[in-house]
Design a protein around this motif. Structure first.
Motif, PDB file in Angstrom:
ATOM      1  N   GLU A  52      40.024 -50.913  -6.106  1.00 23.61           N
ATOM      2  CA  GLU A  52      38.733 -50.810  -6.889  1.00 23.61           C
ATOM      3  C   GLU A  52      37.524 -51.341  -6.009  1.00 23.61           C
ATOM      4  O   GLU A  52      36.405 -51.439  -6.688  1.00 23.61           O
ATOM      5  CB  GLU A  52      38.796 -51.407  -8.397  1.00 23.61           C
ATOM      6  N   ARG A  53      37.884 -51.795  -4.935  1.00 24.37           N
ATOM      7  CA  ARG A  53      36.525 -52.309  -3.943  1.00 24.37           C
ATOM      8  C   ARG A  53      36.724 -51.467  -2.537  1.00 24.37           C
ATOM      9  O   ARG A  53      35.963 -51.997  -1.742  1.00 24.37           O
ATOM     10  CB  ARG A  53      36.575 -53.661  -3.806  1.00 24.37           C
ATOM     11  N   THR A  54      37.365 -50.342  -2.566  1.00 22.77           N
ATOM     12  CA  THR A  54      37.508 -49.683  -1.126  1.00 22.77           C
ATOM     13  C   THR A  54      37.055 -48.065  -1.525  1.00 22.77           C
ATOM     14  O   THR A  54      37.191 -47.386  -2.433  1.00 22.77           O
ATOM     15  CB  THR A  54      38.883 -49.562  -0.711  1.00 22.77           C
ATOM     16  N   MET A  55      36.228 -47.774  -0.575  1.00 26.80           N
ATOM     17  CA  MET A  55      35.772 -46.311  -0.419  1.00 26.80           C
ATOM     18  C   MET A  55      36.253 -45.780   0.920  1.00 26.80           C
ATOM     19  O   MET A  55      35.753 -46.377   2.023  1.00 26.80           O
ATOM     20  CB  MET A  55      34.191 -46.193  -0.683  1.00 26.80           C
ATOM     21  N   VAL A  56      37.214 -44.842   1.010  1.00 36.54           N
ATOM     22  CA  VAL A  56      37.759 -44.219   2.052  1.00 36.54           C
ATOM     23  C   VAL A  56      36.716 -43.064   2.274  1.00 36.54           C
ATOM     24  O   VAL A  56      36.947 -42.143   1.712  1.00 36.54           O
ATOM     25  CB  VAL A  56      39.168 -43.972   1.953  1.00 36.54           C
ATOM     26  N   LEU A  57      36.303 -42.755   3.674  1.00 41.76           N
ATOM     27  CA  LEU A  57      35.440 -41.677   4.132  1.00 41.76           C
ATOM     28  C   LEU A  57      36.205 -40.892   4.886  1.00 41.76           C
ATOM     29  O   LEU A  57      36.882 -41.239   5.916  1.00 41.76           O
ATOM     30  CB  LEU A  57      34.263 -42.212   4.855  1.00 41.76           C
ATOM     31  N   MET A  58      36.368 -39.708   4.564  1.00 42.99           N
ATOM     32  CA  MET A  58      37.212 -38.690   5.401  1.00 42.99           C
ATOM     33  C   MET A  58      36.414 -37.390   5.622  1.00 42.99           C
ATOM     34  O   MET A  58      35.504 -36.980   4.948  1.00 42.99           O
ATOM     35  CB  MET A  58      38.658 -38.389   4.427  1.00 42.99           C
ATOM     36  N   SER A  59      36.924 -36.598   6.848  1.00 41.59           N
ATOM     37  CA  SER A  59      36.226 -35.512   7.243  1.00 41.59           C
ATOM     38  C   SER A  59      37.373 -34.436   7.902  1.00 41.59           C
ATOM     39  O   SER A  59      38.126 -34.902   8.427  1.00 41.59           O
ATOM     40  CB  SER A  59      35.360 -35.674   7.985  1.00 41.59           C
ATOM     41  N   PHE A  60      37.082 -33.049   7.855  1.00 44.53           N
ATOM     42  CA  PHE A  60      37.683 -32.154   8.342  1.00 44.53           C
ATOM     43  C   PHE A  60      37.028 -31.854   9.682  1.00 44.53           C
ATOM     44  O   PHE A  60      37.627 -31.221  10.470  1.00 44.53           O
ATOM     45  CB  PHE A  60      37.728 -30.694   7.523  1.00 44.53           C
ATOM     46  N   SER A  61      35.810 -32.476   9.994  1.00 44.02           N
ATOM     47  CA  SER A  61      35.182 -32.169  11.310  1.00 44.02           C
ATOM     48  C   SER A  61      36.195 -32.324  12.398  1.00 44.02           C
ATOM     49  O   SER A  61      36.185 -31.492  13.337  1.00 44.02           O
ATOM     50  CB  SER A  61      34.067 -32.751  11.414  1.00 44.02           C
ATOM     51  N   LYS A  62      36.842 -33.459  12.505  1.00 41.18           N
ATOM     52  CA  LYS A  62      37.525 -33.764  13.892  1.00 41.18           C
ATOM     53  C   LYS A  62      39.067 -33.404  13.444  1.00 41.18           C
ATOM     54  O   LYS A  62      39.691 -32.829  14.474  1.00 41.18           O
ATOM     55  CB  LYS A  62      37.543 -35.270  14.007  1.00 41.18           C
ATOM     56  N   THR A  63      39.500 -33.340  12.269  1.00 45.03           N
ATOM     57  CA  THR A  63      40.823 -33.156  12.234  1.00 45.03           C
ATOM     58  C   THR A  63      41.293 -31.532  12.135  1.00 45.03           C
ATOM     59  O   THR A  63      42.053 -31.232  13.053  1.00 45.03           O
ATOM     60  CB  THR A  63      41.534 -33.212  10.807  1.00 45.03           C
ATOM     61  N   PHE A  64      40.148 -30.856  11.841  1.00 44.75           N
ATOM     62  CA  PHE A  64      40.543 -29.388  11.977  1.00 44.75           C
ATOM     63  C   PHE A  64      39.140 -28.477  12.804  1.00 44.75           C
ATOM     64  O   PHE A  64      39.231 -27.428  12.610  1.00 44.75           O
ATOM     65  CB  PHE A  64      40.402 -28.479  10.665  1.00 44.75           C
ATOM     66  N   ALA A  65      38.381 -29.460  13.545  1.00 47.58           N
ATOM     67  CA  ALA A  65      37.422 -28.820  14.276  1.00 47.58           C
ATOM     68  C   ALA A  65      36.320 -27.855  13.580  1.00 47.58           C
ATOM     69  O   ALA A  65      36.109 -27.058  13.898  1.00 47.58           O
ATOM     70  CB  ALA A  65      37.837 -27.985  15.413  1.00 47.58           C
ATOM     71  N   TRP A  66      36.092 -28.562  12.248  1.00 47.54           N
ATOM     72  CA  TRP A  66      34.993 -27.831  11.236  1.00 47.54           C
ATOM     73  C   TRP A  66      33.548 -28.480  11.208  1.00 47.54           C
ATOM     74  O   TRP A  66      33.152 -28.785  10.368  1.00 47.54           O
ATOM     75  CB  TRP A  66      35.798 -28.175   9.912  1.00 47.54           C
ATOM     76  N   THR A  67      33.268 -29.031  12.483  1.00 47.48           N
ATOM     77  CA  THR A  67      32.201 -29.760  12.517  1.00 47.48           C
ATOM     78  C   THR A  67      30.946 -28.918  11.703  1.00 47.48           C
ATOM     79  O   THR A  67      30.024 -29.531  11.322  1.00 47.48           O
ATOM     80  CB  THR A  67      31.613 -30.052  14.088  1.00 47.48           C
ATOM     81  N   GLY A  68      30.801 -27.619  12.053  1.00 46.29           N
ATOM     82  CA  GLY A  68      29.759 -26.901  11.824  1.00 46.29           C
ATOM     83  C   GLY A  68      30.021 -26.537  10.303  1.00 46.29           C
ATOM     84  O   GLY A  68      28.989 -25.859   9.636  1.00 46.29           O
ATOM     85  N   CYS A  69      31.131 -26.594   9.690  1.00 45.13           N
ATOM     86  CA  CYS A  69      31.173 -26.154   8.224  1.00 45.13           C
ATOM     87  C   CYS A  69      31.141 -27.092   7.187  1.00 45.13           C
ATOM     88  O   CYS A  69      31.277 -26.824   6.110  1.00 45.13           O
ATOM     89  CB  CYS A  69      32.713 -25.436   8.111  1.00 45.13           C
ATOM     90  N   ARG A  70      31.152 -28.393   7.860  1.00 40.23           N
ATOM     91  CA  ARG A  70      30.767 -29.461   6.987  1.00 40.23           C
ATOM     92  C   ARG A  70      31.683 -29.574   5.747  1.00 40.23           C
ATOM     93  O   ARG A  70      31.582 -29.147   4.393  1.00 40.23           O
ATOM     94  CB  ARG A  70      29.302 -29.134   6.215  1.00 40.23           C
ATOM     95  N   ALA A  71      32.722 -30.237   6.025  1.00 42.29           N
ATOM     96  CA  ALA A  71      33.891 -30.483   4.997  1.00 42.29           C
ATOM     97  C   ALA A  71      34.375 -31.923   5.108  1.00 42.29           C
ATOM     98  O   ALA A  71      34.725 -32.471   6.106  1.00 42.29           O
ATOM     99  CB  ALA A  71      35.198 -29.560   5.174  1.00 42.29           C
ATOM    100  N   GLY A  72      34.277 -32.659   3.768  1.00 44.56           N
ATOM    101  CA  GLY A  72      34.596 -34.052   3.846  1.00 44.56           C
ATOM    102  C   GLY A  72      35.049 -34.488   2.441  1.00 44.56           C
ATOM    103  O   GLY A  72      34.862 -33.699   1.398  1.00 44.56           O
ATOM    104  N   TYR A  73      35.364 -35.686   2.300  1.00 41.58           N
ATOM    105  CA  TYR A  73      35.610 -36.299   1.038  1.00 41.58           C
ATOM    106  C   TYR A  73      35.571 -37.889   1.010  1.00 41.58           C
ATOM    107  O   TYR A  73      35.540 -38.386   2.140  1.00 41.58           O
ATOM    108  CB  TYR A  73      36.846 -35.558   0.549  1.00 41.58           C
ATOM    109  N   ILE A  74      35.597 -38.531  -0.178  1.00 37.22           N
ATOM    110  CA  ILE A  74      35.627 -39.895  -0.308  1.00 37.22           C
ATOM    111  C   ILE A  74      37.094 -40.038  -1.473  1.00 37.22           C
ATOM    112  O   ILE A  74      37.122 -39.401  -2.229  1.00 37.22           O
ATOM    113  CB  ILE A  74      34.373 -40.280  -0.940  1.00 37.22           C
ATOM    114  N   ILE A  75      37.863 -41.179  -1.027  1.00 41.71           N
ATOM    115  CA  ILE A  75      38.654 -41.480  -1.755  1.00 41.71           C
ATOM    116  C   ILE A  75      38.462 -43.008  -2.301  1.00 41.71           C
ATOM    117  O   ILE A  75      38.017 -43.675  -1.343  1.00 41.71           O
ATOM    118  CB  ILE A  75      40.063 -41.545  -1.102  1.00 41.71           C
ATOM    119  N   ALA A  76      38.496 -43.372  -3.568  1.00 42.60           N
ATOM    120  CA  ALA A  76      38.186 -44.413  -4.046  1.00 42.60           C
ATOM    121  C   ALA A  76      39.025 -44.849  -5.405  1.00 42.60           C
ATOM    122  O   ALA A  76      39.684 -43.809  -5.972  1.00 42.60           O
ATOM    123  CB  ALA A  76      36.890 -44.746  -4.366  1.00 42.60           C
TER     124      ALA A  76
END
Length: 398
Positions: free
Chosen positions: A228-252
């Motif tokens: 309850e004190r952590t925010m994980v920032l994640m993105s598809f930009s590097k994992t799937f080479a989606w830099t121009g398609c803007r895909a990400g999420y936060i886990i908390a």
């Protein structure tokens, strides 16, 4: 007509600094230029993902999806189990349009004017402007070089940098630009500090799929007391080479997720059709990721060796991500000047280490987003530049 007088006061100092600056500045075509500045993978989005977007749009996934597609959130939760973390997709995942919006929204959820957020030094420069926008003060804790020459967390420096105004601390793991992957012991130590000081820990984990040698990514959110004190920032930009398609999420944690969801950034921050394609990527996209990982490994193996052959340059082997952060201090040229001259004279674009904080001075960052033969050319040009410097260039460091 000058419009600065209309601007939000926190934006005014950024205006001049942002014009044409940084690794993301758009550049027109330039013959023979090698751009190793921005971390935009040179791999195209796989065709099966393109098709999944098209099929989703044909199937009618073009309407509101309040809170995000449940199946996409489920796929994300299944993926994160890989790191030993059970996530409730309905209450612990926030869908975002890429890592940058995840940064902005996580900051917007917790930062008040006058609050402090602690980042490391060196650290990715993209954290600075969002903090300033919310009227918060960015503070830094210097990393220190370990035995392998990589910058690592220094717990004494972190403790010393925390004040009664510190609201959060942020780590990047695997680290951009430094290439470290944090050990369980390091994560437990910084978690202990976060709990003791009662601050939020933001973990930028967008390079989780790119670790090298014996290094493995470990999460911090599952350490006791951290959910309850952590925010994980994640993105598809590097994992799937989606830099121009803007895909990400936060886990908390569930309660912290409610706070993040309250930040008013729109009804649905990632196109619904791409969320549907994201389900496909998380199910069937790992062969593509393996291909990228193998290619990055070849590039790292080659360029670390080649850079260390250049007199005045020392480059440690990274544990994670796909950047190199060589030490160029023996060349006697400030990093900003070196980056500028390397571009002007040799048409090689890199990032000055000083962009990442005072601790980054004496270094430059290369994003390994070109094939080995192009990286070889870039190294040849860097060596040519280095040999052109005066034999005893005056030291840039007092």
């Amino acid at each position: 007509m000058p419009v600065d007088r209309f601007a939000k006061k926190e934006i005014v100092p950024m205006l001049q600094a942002s014009r044409g600056a940084g690794t993301r500045a758009r550049m027109g075509p330039m013959a023979d230029m090698i751009n190793l500045g921005a971390g935009d993978p040179d791999f195209n989005q796989p065709e099966f993902i393109n098709k999944a977007v098209y099929e989703a749009m044909k199937a009618g996934y073009t309407h509101y999806s309040f809170g995000g597609e449940p199946e996409f959130k489920q796929a994300i939760a299944e993926y994160y189990k890989k790191y030993g973390v059970d996530v409730d997709p309905s209450s612990q995942i926030v869908i975002e349009s890429g890592g940058s919006q995840a940064i902005f929204k996580s900051f917007g959820a917790i930062l008040n004017p006058g609050d402090e957020i602690l980042i490391m030094d060196p650290a990715y420069q993209g954290y600075t402007s969002p903090a300033a926008y919310f009227g918060a003060r960015m503070t830094r804790a210097k990393l220190t070089k370990g035995k392998k020459g990589l910058f690592r967390l220094d717990m004494d420096n972190i403790r010393a940098a925390i004040t009664d105004k510190t609201k959060a601390a942020l780590i990047c793991n695997p680290d951009n630009p430094c290439g470290a992957v944090y050990t369980q012991k390091e994560l437990e130590e910084i978690a202990e500090i976060a709990i003791e000081k009662d601050i939020v820990l933001i973990a930028d984990e967008i390079y989780t799929e790119f670790t090298w040698g014996d290094s493995v990514h470990r999460p911090i959110i599952n350490i006791p007391g951290m959910e309850e004190r952590t925010m994980v920032l994640m993105s598809f930009s590097k994992t799937f080479a989606w830099t121009g398609c803007r895909a990400g999420y936060i886990i908390a944690g569930p309660e912290l997720t409610k706070v993040i969801n309250a930040v008013p950034t729109g009804i649905c921050s990632m196109p619904v059709a791409f969320q549907r394609a994201g389900i496909k990527a998380l199910k069937d996209g790992w062969d593509f990721v393996d291909e990228m990982r193998a290619e990055y490994k070849k590039r790292i193996d080659f360029m670390v060796k080649r850079l260390n052959e250049i007199e005045g340059v020392t480059c440690p082997y990274p544990e994670g991500a796909f950047y190199l952060f060589p030490d160029i201090s023996e060349l006697g040229v400030p990093s900003a000047k070196l980056a500028m001259e390397l571009f002007a004279k040799e048409k090689v674009r890199c990032a000055a280490g000083s962009q990442y904080g005072e601790g980054g001075e004496g270094h430059i960052r290369f994003a390994l987003v070109r094939p080995v033969e192009v990286l070889a050319d870039a190294c040849d040009r860097l060596e040519k530049y280095a040999k052109s410097l005066p034999p005893k260039a005056p030291s840039a460091y007092p």
